[in-house]
Every structure is written in structure tokens, then in C-alpha cells.
Design a protein around this motif. Structure first.
Motif, PDB file in Angstrom:
ATOM      1  N   CYS A 170       0.854  -1.190   0.000  1.00 56.73           N
ATOM      2  CA  CYS A 170       0.000   0.000   0.000  1.00 56.73           C
ATOM      3  C   CYS A 170       0.891   1.241   0.000  1.00 56.73           C
ATOM      4  O   CYS A 170       1.758   1.372   0.859  1.00 56.73           O
ATOM      5  CB  CYS A 170      -0.909   0.010   1.228  1.00 56.73           C
ATOM      6  N   PRO A 171       0.703   2.144  -0.981  1.00 56.76           N
ATOM      7  CA  PRO A 171       1.571   3.324  -1.025  1.00 56.76           C
ATOM      8  C   PRO A 171       1.393   4.249   0.180  1.00 56.76           C
ATOM      9  O   PRO A 171       2.281   5.037   0.483  1.00 56.76           O
ATOM     10  CB  PRO A 171       1.142   4.034  -2.318  1.00 56.76           C
ATOM     11  N   TYR A 172       0.280   4.128   0.879  1.00 53.58           N
ATOM     12  CA  TYR A 172       0.054   4.984   2.049  1.00 53.58           C
ATOM     13  C   TYR A 172       0.496   4.316   3.355  1.00 53.58           C
ATOM     14  O   TYR A 172       1.093   4.939   4.217  1.00 53.58           O
ATOM     15  CB  TYR A 172      -1.426   5.355   2.178  1.00 53.58           C
ATOM     16  N   HIS A 173       0.132   3.048   3.512  1.00 51.72           N
ATOM     17  CA  HIS A 173       0.293   2.402   4.820  1.00 51.72           C
ATOM     18  C   HIS A 173       1.186   1.173   4.794  1.00 51.72           C
ATOM     19  O   HIS A 173       1.413   0.572   5.842  1.00 51.72           O
ATOM     20  CB  HIS A 173      -1.076   1.986   5.370  1.00 51.72           C
ATOM     21  N   GLY A 174       1.700   0.794   3.640  1.00 48.58           N
ATOM     22  CA  GLY A 174       2.505  -0.424   3.580  1.00 48.58           C
ATOM     23  C   GLY A 174       1.653  -1.646   3.876  1.00 48.58           C
ATOM     24  O   GLY A 174       1.016  -2.213   2.991  1.00 48.58           O
ATOM     25  N   SER A 175       1.579  -2.001   5.152  1.00 49.66           N
ATOM     26  CA  SER A 175       1.026  -3.299   5.533  1.00 49.66           C
ATOM     27  C   SER A 175      -0.416  -3.256   6.050  1.00 49.66           C
ATOM     28  O   SER A 175      -0.779  -4.058   6.898  1.00 49.66           O
ATOM     29  CB  SER A 175       1.925  -3.920   6.593  1.00 49.66           C
ATOM     30  N   CYS A 176      -1.255  -2.342   5.547  1.00 44.84           N
ATOM     31  CA  CYS A 176      -2.686  -2.435   5.860  1.00 44.84           C
ATOM     32  C   CYS A 176      -3.265  -3.617   5.071  1.00 44.84           C
ATOM     33  O   CYS A 176      -2.540  -4.309   4.354  1.00 44.84           O
ATOM     34  CB  CYS A 176      -3.405  -1.132   5.512  1.00 44.84           C
ATOM     35  N   ALA A 181      -3.021  -8.133   1.435  1.00 41.80           N
ATOM     36  CA  ALA A 181      -3.891  -9.235   0.996  1.00 41.80           C
ATOM     37  C   ALA A 181      -4.541  -9.025  -0.371  1.00 41.80           C
ATOM     38  O   ALA A 181      -5.262  -9.896  -0.850  1.00 41.80           O
ATOM     39  CB  ALA A 181      -4.971  -9.484   2.054  1.00 41.80           C
ATOM     40  N   SER A 182      -4.298  -7.896  -1.013  1.00 41.87           N
ATOM     41  CA  SER A 182      -4.874  -7.694  -2.346  1.00 41.87           C
ATOM     42  C   SER A 182      -4.157  -8.592  -3.354  1.00 41.87           C
ATOM     43  O   SER A 182      -3.071  -9.135  -3.074  1.00 41.87           O
ATOM     44  CB  SER A 182      -4.700  -6.225  -2.761  1.00 41.87           C
ATOM     45  N   GLY A 183      -4.760  -8.733  -4.528  1.00 43.62           N
ATOM     46  CA  GLY A 183      -4.112  -9.506  -5.585  1.00 43.62           C
ATOM     47  C   GLY A 183      -2.744  -8.937  -5.928  1.00 43.62           C
ATOM     48  O   GLY A 183      -1.783  -9.684  -6.170  1.00 43.62           O
ATOM     49  N   LEU A 184      -2.635  -7.628  -5.928  1.00 44.34           N
ATOM     50  CA  LEU A 184      -1.354  -6.979  -6.197  1.00 44.34           C
ATOM     51  C   LEU A 184      -0.314  -7.354  -5.143  1.00 44.34           C
ATOM     52  O   LEU A 184       0.866  -7.584  -5.469  1.00 44.34           O
ATOM     53  CB  LEU A 184      -1.547  -5.451  -6.234  1.00 44.34           C
ATOM     54  N   ALA A 185      -0.747  -7.422  -3.879  1.00 45.03           N
ATOM     55  CA  ALA A 185       0.177  -7.796  -2.795  1.00 45.03           C
ATOM     56  C   ALA A 185       0.697  -9.212  -3.006  1.00 45.03           C
ATOM     57  O   ALA A 185       1.894  -9.483  -2.828  1.00 45.03           O
ATOM     58  CB  ALA A 185      -0.515  -7.675  -1.435  1.00 45.03           C
ATOM     59  N   GLY A 191       6.143 -12.677  -6.687  1.00 48.65           N
ATOM     60  CA  GLY A 191       6.609 -12.545  -8.065  1.00 48.65           C
ATOM     61  C   GLY A 191       5.759 -13.319  -9.069  1.00 48.65           C
ATOM     62  O   GLY A 191       6.155 -13.505 -10.224  1.00 48.65           O
ATOM     63  N   LYS A 192       4.606 -13.798  -8.615  1.00 51.24           N
ATOM     64  CA  LYS A 192       3.684 -14.532  -9.494  1.00 51.24           C
ATOM     65  C   LYS A 192       2.266 -14.137  -9.130  1.00 51.24           C
ATOM     66  O   LYS A 192       1.991 -13.777  -7.982  1.00 51.24           O
ATOM     67  CB  LYS A 192       3.802 -16.051  -9.257  1.00 51.24           C
ATOM     68  N   LYS A 193       1.362 -14.266 -10.080  1.00 49.98           N
ATOM     69  CA  LYS A 193      -0.041 -14.011  -9.781  1.00 49.98           C
ATOM     70  C   LYS A 193      -0.624 -15.155  -8.951  1.00 49.98           C
ATOM     71  O   LYS A 193      -0.140 -16.293  -9.029  1.00 49.98           O
ATOM     72  CB  LYS A 193      -0.845 -13.879 -11.076  1.00 49.98           C
ATOM     73  N   GLY A 194      -1.697 -14.845  -8.205  1.00 51.77           N
ATOM     74  CA  GLY A 194      -2.343 -15.858  -7.361  1.00 51.77           C
ATOM     75  C   GLY A 194      -2.712 -17.116  -8.118  1.00 51.77           C
ATOM     76  O   GLY A 194      -2.521 -18.233  -7.617  1.00 51.77           O
ATOM     77  N   MET A 195      -3.184 -16.936  -9.365  1.00 53.12           N
ATOM     78  CA  MET A 195      -3.642 -18.120 -10.103  1.00 53.12           C
ATOM     79  C   MET A 195      -2.498 -19.069 -10.466  1.00 53.12           C
ATOM     80  O   MET A 195      -2.714 -20.228 -10.797  1.00 53.12           O
ATOM     81  CB  MET A 195      -4.446 -17.732 -11.350  1.00 53.12           C
ATOM     82  N   GLU A 196      -1.256 -18.571 -10.384  1.00 53.81           N
ATOM     83  CA  GLU A 196      -0.091 -19.440 -10.628  1.00 53.81           C
ATOM     84  C   GLU A 196       0.408 -20.087  -9.330  1.00 53.81           C
ATOM     85  O   GLU A 196       1.383 -20.833  -9.354  1.00 53.81           O
ATOM     86  CB  GLU A 196       1.045 -18.610 -11.233  1.00 53.81           C
ATOM     87  N   LEU A 197      -0.239 -19.746  -8.225  1.00 53.19           N
ATOM     88  CA  LEU A 197       0.238 -20.230  -6.928  1.00 53.19           C
ATOM     89  C   LEU A 197      -0.772 -21.157  -6.257  1.00 53.19           C
ATOM     90  O   LEU A 197      -0.702 -21.409  -5.047  1.00 53.19           O
ATOM     91  CB  LEU A 197       0.502 -19.016  -6.008  1.00 53.19           C
TER      92      LEU A 197
END
Lengths: 285, 285
Positions: A170-176, A181-185, A191-197
């Protein structure tokens, strides 16, 4: 009476027309989100085939939803440069010349699930979406909750999992919650998308640990009767039992939450909750 | 029309009578909370001097406020043994034989401050009390927010201060906001009550750090226009600027919160917000 709905997403627009009952879609189209003018003209082209009498818009955010504000219905400071400060509601009203109603995508999805989906029969219904970002909306007694504005509830504080070295995106809070927990996180952490994990159990264990904490924060403040968790990341269905288990563990007997598998559930509207909710805004606003 | 109000606290009862306007108290009494029967008879004795036509009760918790519940208006699992499961609302209705309305003390205080105190002019007003315990309530457009029940919002997740070795006193969660920042937490952490620690700056720095996190959690979910922080611990007035500063630091520019010294404020009703709010419940419920 024909109603139009737009789910205005950051990557795609979904436009639909229903005949009175928002759930009964009679025509639908989807196209990538380009620059504002072109995208709205593409939507206009679709709706010209139908004599819609009102339009509802469920938009990606952040948008200004404070009706007292001069920029009501405009985008705020979004990273999508061409949409930054774009007066979406005003432009749609000018383009269509019919009543147009607007809210966020997550609020509209919540409204749709409350009326037609997994939230039916509940008085207070929370909808959470875990996609590229993270957001939540609340409907109570048929009305969308909104304070001075709608925050999308995406930045609550959570505790770090002891086995997670990641500091959050998160650019504002880091670890909120959005940062962890977002897909981006997920993508930035591994280094991989959720669907590859899919096969990596630890990924989903940590994900559920965080989502359960956000749900606990919402629960103790709002006490919803139903908590619907949707969005792309939740396509990993193994998350549901993990989240329920961590939620029960973290609440630790505080408050009578009832059967947790009835409290925390999946959406039921097959990814149409956004555009159905957009049409339902017409009745609600 | 004379209205009666009871602020039913865990340590004392405050009873008051007003003449129409809840803020204009014409008689008031306060006595220690004993066992339920004696305490209610003492209240009855006070109100017999006045021909009140309705009674509002602002109670300590947890109480069952789910109107669909069979035990609506009863205490839940309180550590005060004699009050556990006591049907307060039912007993008051039988004793007074007039309309009786009930909510939690923190919700009633929020209503009073919204109508007559620091919350005037705001559409969405949050009231937080930091006393022996920790609780919060929300009033929006004149109505008290309630989900399936009222949780008192006291158990949100926060992060530990790096210089705080204490693990928290919440029997359910250890280090939730109640476990780390309530008056009881201060007393258990330092072996002294807050009022004996006035000169110890670190105590109040850590306290403000935690309270600001709880406020951030509430803010991103509810977006209140006004956040009023009261209760015994807040008699340490140095906390207000510290909380504002930590809140701004933790939000880190996310959302336009406006001037933070106008957002996070002290109550204005001189410790009468509970009993004034109790009387206002009569109009609201």
C-alpha cells in the motif's frame, strides 16, 4: 421500463440492460476501459439499441460520493491518469440525458447480493471484494451505508503473520489489509499471480490469516448478519474454510457470531453482481 | 412533558429528569450500582418525586439490543455476576409502567453529543469512550447505527508499539484496542492508575499511538465527520494533540480528512452526555 447499468471497472466496462427486474439481463456487452471519452462513447453506442429510461453506474474508485461536494460524481486521485478528476457522473448525464445514479462498484455489488444473492434475508450485509485491490461496502435495511464519503474500507490495520517477511504494497500504509492481501500484494510478494500459486498452501494460509483479521475488524464495528467475500482472489475456493477458521480463532468466543459457515460466504450472482447492482442503484438512490 | 433518564453504569447509576429538552436537567441523583433489585428500587424512589411520562436507559454492556431476540434488553455475559442475564428493560417496564427505551451508554452519549454537544452540525458522528473499558458508538442522520446487535466496537485490531512489552488484558484477544488502551490496560501494564501517571510522557505517547490506530480503523470504515473522544482516561488532555498527530501520521495522506483538530475533539456535555442521551433515546427509538 428498461434500465441500463454500467459496471465501470479499471480494466473493463460491463454494460447491461434489464427489463424492470435488474437480475433479468436482456442484453450485455463488455469492453476494455480506454480513455474516458472513447469508453463512454462505446457505452453510448451499446445503449442506443435500447430505450433505457434511467442509468445506474457502479464505478471503480476512488470517486467523490459526498453529495454536498462540488466534485460529486468525479474521480479523485486515481493512479489511472486519464481518469483522474474526470467528472464521470456529469459526463454521463450530459451524454444520455436521462436520470443517472452512481456509487462505487463494491457498494453496488453489495446491493445486488443483498437483494438477489447471498445476502437475501439479512438486515445488515457486508460485501468484500479481493481483486487487484481490496474493498468493502455495507448495505443495511436496503440502503448503502455511507459516511462523509465512501472509503471502500480497504485500509484497516492488521497484524503481520509471523512467517511473512513481506512489508506490504500500500503506497500509504505499507502493511494495511490492501497492502498485504490484495491480488497486487500476492503478485508483488511472490513474483507470481495468485492463479499461478494455486498449489502453494502457505500462500493461501497467510492470505486467509489477513482476510480474517479484516473481517474481524469489520465485524466488531458493524456486526453484519452476512459477510460475502468475492473478487478474483476468492476464486481460490479453499480460502473460504481457512478464513472461517481463522476468524473464529481470532474472535475467540467474543460475541455470538452464529454458524460461521453461514456468516462468511461466497457471492451468488456469477460475477454479474456489479452490473446488476448498478441497475439497482436506480431504485435505491 | 417530563422525561426520565438513567445512565446505568457498572459502578454508579445516574438518574435525571428533564422538562422536554433533555439538556435542561431539573433534578438529578447519583448512587453506587448495587445488586439489580436494590439499585432499581433506588432509581424508582428518585423518579417518584416527578411525574415522568417516559424513561430512557443508557446501560453498561454487553446488553442484547437485537430487537428480534427473545432476550432483547437483557444483559449478556457480563463479569458483574448479579447482572449477568438480568432482564433490565423488562424489569424497568414492570416497575415504572410507562414507555421505556434502552441502548448502550456509549450510543446514548453519542446521541447526546450529536444533538447538543461537539457533534452538532455533523451528519455522521462517532463517540469513543476510554474509561475502565473501551467502546464506541455511531450516530448518522440522527439515528444510532446498529447491526445485528451493538458491539460497542471495542475490540479492533491494532499493532503493538515497538517500545511496549505489554501483551494486553483483553480476555478474548489480549492485545486488541481494549486490551492495550483501556484504563484497565494502563493500570495492569504500569501497576498504577492513569491519574497517578500524569507526568510520565511515555505512557501517554503509547496510549495515543494505540487510540490513533483504533480511530484510523473506524475512520476508513465509517468516514465520520466528527470523532468525539471522552471517558476517564481522556481527562489527560495532552492526549488530544498526540492522538491527532499519530492519526495524521498513520493515515499518511490517504483520504482528505480535513483539519484534524476539528475532526478529533473532546466531548462538550460535562460528563452528562450519558444521562442526556438516555433521555434523547425516548425521541429517537
Amino acid at each position: 421500463m428498461l434500465l441500463g447499468g454500467i459496471e465501470a471497472g479499471g480494466t473493463k466496462f460491463v454494460c447491461a440492460v434489464s427489463n424492470g427486474n435488474s437480475k433479468q439481463i436482456i442484453d450485455k456487452v463488455s469492453f476494455p476501459t480506454g480513455n474516458p471519452e472513447e469508453t463512454l462513447l462505446e457505452a453510448k453506442g451499446f445503449f442506443e439499441k435500447h430505450a433505457i429510461e434511467a442509468l445506474g453506474v457502479a464505478s471503480f474508485g476512488p470517486v467523490d460520493l459526498n453529495i454536498k461536494s462540488k466534485t460529486y460524481g468525479s474521480f479523485l486521485n486515481t493512479p489511472k491518469e486519464k481518469w483522474k478528476h474526470y467528472p464521470l457522473l456529469e459526463q454521463l448525464r450530459a451524454l444520455f440525458n436521462i436520470p443517472v445514479y452512481m456509487d462505487t462498484d463494491v457498494n453496488a455489488a453489495c446491493l445486488a447480493e443483498y437483494k438477489f444473492g447471498a445476502g437475501q434475508g439479512s438486515d445488515t450485509c457486508l460485501y468484500i471484494t479481493v481483486g487487484t485491490g481490496f474493498g468493502a461496502g455495507l448495505v443495511q435495511n436496503g440502503e448503502i451505508y455511507q459516511g462523509k464519503n465512501h472509503s471502500e474500507m480497504g485500509h484497516v490495520i492488521i497484524k503481520k503473520h509471523p512467517d511473512d517477511p513481506y512489508d506490504g504494497c500500500c503506497p500509504y500504509h505499507g502493511s494495511c489489509i490492501e497492502g498485504m492481501a490484495s491480488g497486487l500484494a500476492i503478485e508483488k510478494r511472490y513474483g507470481k499471480k495468485g492463479m499461478e500459486l494455486t498449489e502453494n498452501d502457505q500462500v493461501w494460509d497467510i492470505e486467509a490469516y489477513y482476510l480474517a483479521q479484516a473481517i474481524m475488524n469489520y465485524y466488531v464495528v458493524l456486526i453484519p448478519e452476512k459477510i460475502i467475500v468475492g473478487g478474483g482472489v476468492m476464486k481460490q475456493e479453499k480460502l473460504y474454510p481457512l478464513i472461517r477458521s481463522y476468524f473464529a480463532e481470532q474472535m475467540n468466543g467474543y460475541l455470538d457470531v452464529g454458524p460461521v459457515d453461514e456468516l462468511i460466504v461466497a457471492p451468488e450472482l456469477n460475477d454479474e453482481q456489479g452490473v446488476i447492482g448498478a441497475m439497482e442503484l436506480i431504485r435505491t438512490k
